[in-house]
Design an enzyme around this catalytic site. Structure first.
Site, mmCIF file in Angstrom:
data_model
loop_
_atom_site.group_PDB
_atom_site.id
_atom_site.type_symbol
_atom_site.label_atom_id
_atom_site.label_comp_id
_atom_site.label_asym_id
_atom_site.label_seq_id
_atom_site.Cartn_x
_atom_site.Cartn_y
_atom_site.Cartn_z
ATOM 1 N N GLU A 72 -6.229 -7.799 -0.684
ATOM 2 C CA GLU A 72 -6.661 -7.898 0.712
ATOM 3 C C GLU A 72 -8.152 -7.643 0.743
ATOM 4 O OE1 GLU A 72 -4.639 -5.447 3.577
ATOM 5 O OE2 GLU A 72 -2.704 -5.859 2.633
ATOM 6 N N GLU A 128 0.842 -1.206 0.000
ATOM 7 C CA GLU A 128 0.000 0.000 0.000
ATOM 8 C C GLU A 128 0.875 1.254 0.000
ATOM 9 O OE1 GLU A 128 -2.846 -0.148 3.222
ATOM 10 O OE2 GLU A 128 -4.278 -1.183 1.961
#
Ligand code: GLA
Length: 588
Positions: A236, A160
């Site tokens: 995710e 991320e």
């Protein structure tokens, strides 16, 4: 470089040239007792997963520069062999930053101690440290790549990154560091599914994936808008959430999560369920958030995942298996039953050893004129007992410049006089100093390194000068307490030693057949627990978590030892081993 096993087409994956959809679940080997890895992996396959995903925590694998730990709960090659034996593929996420509610997001504190290093950037001091780590980490993993017949089909670059920075040269450096050390498998990045994050966190030539738990159609659209061709993948898919101390326990309705999984799979996307099995932040491994205030994670990483913290199939396990069966073959084998639990057991903690008088048996003091941080003491986790004497007597304010990292208990001549918490931004404490030369002791606890955002690596311990009514306290003896060897402590019957002091408590209990159990500590306040030397982690009556998971392999037939460090006081001389977890009241 040989062709990677996993390749992409305009809208999907090929594995060894055949169409393939990744149906993966996250399970971090470092959060599960290694004797239970095989059981959890089998349960992953039985739910219908074809892949498992794991991060790799740099801070544990490299406790000191130049080293590599790859044994016990860190034996990643063994985990990969077990996954392969179960017929599962593996997505590997070696970071170096992993977030994951993990201490420091996985960045080692020996690295983050240098305030000048620009973390997660192409600062050569940062990339150099990563490269030296990868030089050690990757060679033992290369035999486990799919191109060599192993289970690893893809490797993630950073984590991320778009939520943190936009230094594309850094991402390029990481990808090149993996490539040049023999990683020929597919590389991917993952980012929250919005245009800014996707743009900042992506790398040309590297697959972009998204992280999201709901708004499936919208998130896939964002992903598609960013990357017009290639497989759609949710790296995710958040099906539960983590807990901070002092909050309610987070859960997510199984039917709701299953409906979103169905949407994802119906859209043809690949998925990594985060978490399939969350496990536990054993010992001192939990992370923390720090947005407006510091918020440390609890010990459990149950995450309301498909498998509970103790490895039993929960409601999501059954719901996900049904959904997966609509889209892919699911093994025609019975769903695993919950494990047998230890019968409820009472443990008498009849032996006590007070911490403050015995601290010299646990650590050699470091003498400095002014207070130093835990990081400057070279302590990665645990506690520091700071000791000095007061220069003058009187009633007044003990002031801690910059606050404390993260919780400080203050004692004057051995008596507790108050607590300061980073969570509350505390910086001063009213105290009475009876006489000049009175002993001032400050026991500071590291409650977990920030794992998300700009405060990663922020220091622990005493963070600046300590003054009493404006006069600085000098001449500090700092005892770094790793608590990894407590064998030197002298114990005496509890009723013969003073209470209401930080103290270790010890007791034994008999086990006929080792089985999973949960340590419940009614009447106890806050501290750490060990069974047979295995550090279960932190307990705290602030909640929400009320029990600590005790994995069956930690127990043995016959006599077992329970050891607690109780930081405040207890109204009980007993602990309980119960047959069900209590993670606290659920967030409505
Ligand atoms: C992000 C991170 C993960 C984890 C989750 C929340 O997606 O990439 O490591 O922190 O949030 O559980």
């Amino acid at each position: 470089m040989p062709t990677p096993a996993l390749t992409t087409t305009s809208d999907g994956f090929l594995l060894h040239g055949e169409p393939f959809r990744i149906i993966s679940g996250a399970m971090h080997y470092f959060r599960v007792h290694p004797d239970q890895w095989a059981d959890r992996l089998r349960k992953a396959r039985l739910m219908g997963l074809n892949t498992v995903e794991t991060y790799v925590p740099w801070n544990l694998h490299q406790p000191e520069p130049g080293t590599l730990a790859l044994d016990g709960i860190l034996d990643l090659p063994r985990y990969l062999r077990l996954a392969k034996a179960e017929g599962l593929h593996v997505l590997l996420r070696p970071g170096p930053f992993i977030c994951a509610e993990w201490d420091g997001g996985g960045l080692p504190s020996w690295l983050t101690t240098d305030p000048d290093i620009r973390l997660r950037s192409s600062d050569p001091r940062f990339t150099g440290a990563i490269d030296r780590y990868l030089d050690l980490l990757l060679p033992p993993l290369l035999p486990y790549l799919a191109e060599s017949g192993g289970p690893v089909i893809a490797v993630q670059v950073e984590n991320e990154y778009g939520a943190y920075g936009d230094d594309t040269a850094y991402l390029e450096h990481l990808a090149e560091s993996l490539r040049s050390r023999g990683i020929g498998e597919l590389l991917f990045t993952c980012d929250q599914a919005n245009p800014e994050h996707l743009a900042a966190g992506s790398l040309p030539g590297v697959l972009t994936t998204g992280t999201f738990g709901s708004k499936v159609a919208q998130s896939l659209e964002q992903l598609r808008a960013h990357q017009p061709e290639g497989p759609l993948m949710c790296a995710e898919f958040w099906i539960g959430w983590f807990d901070h101390w002092g909050e309610e326990h987070h859960t997510r309705d199984a039917a709701d999560a299953a409906a979103d999984l169905d949407l994802l799979l119906s859209a043809g996307a690949s998925v990594n369920i985060y978490m399939f099995h969350g496990g536990t932040n054993f010992a001192f491994t939990n992370g923390a958030n720090h947005d407006h205030a510091y918020q440390p994670m609890v010990t459990s990483y149950d995450y309301d995942a498909a498998l509970t913290e103790n490895g039993d199939p929960g409601p999501k396990y059954h719901a996900f298996r049904e959904v997966i069966a609509r889209h892919a073959p699911v093994p025609d084998e019975p769903v695993p039953a919950p494990s047998v639990k230890l019968p409820p057991t009472v443990v008498e903690l009849g032996q006590r050893s007070p911490l403050l008088p015995n601290v010299g048996l646990l650590a050699k003091p470091v003498r400095t004129e002014d207070p130093v941080t835990m990081d400057e003491l070279g302590l990665r986790a645990g506690y520091v007992l700071y000791r000095t004497t007061a220069p003058l007597a009187g009633d007044g304010l003990l002031h801690f410049a910059g606050g404390v990292g993260d919780r400080a208990q203050v004692f004057v001549d051995g008596a507790p006089v108050g607590v300061l918490e980073r969570e509350r931004h505390d910086e001063s404490l009213p105290v009475r100093i009876p006489s000049a030369g009175a002993a001032v002791e400050v026991l500071v606890e590291n409650m977990g390194g920030v794992n998300y955002g700009p405060r990663i690596g922020s220091p622990k311990g005493l963070l600046g000068a300590v003054t009493f009514n404006g006069t600085a306290l000098h001449g500090w003896d700092s005892h770094p307490l790793t608590l990894d060897d407590l064998s030197a402590l002298p114990f005496a019957p509890s009723d013969a030693t003073p209470a209401a002091q930080p103290a270790f408590y010890r007791g034994t209990f008999e086990v006929v057949t080792p089985a999973d159990t949960f340590l419940s500590l009614p009447g106890w306040t806050k501290g750490q627990a060990w069974i047979n030397g295995f550090h279960l982690g932190r307990y705290w009556n602030r909640g929400p978590q009320r029990t600590l998971y005790v994995p069956a392999p930690v127990l043995r037939r016959g006599a077992n030892d329970l050891l607690l460090l109780e930081l405040t006081a207890t109204t009980s001389a007993q602990a309980l081993l119960t047959s069900a977890p209590d993670l606290g009241p659920v967030k409505p």
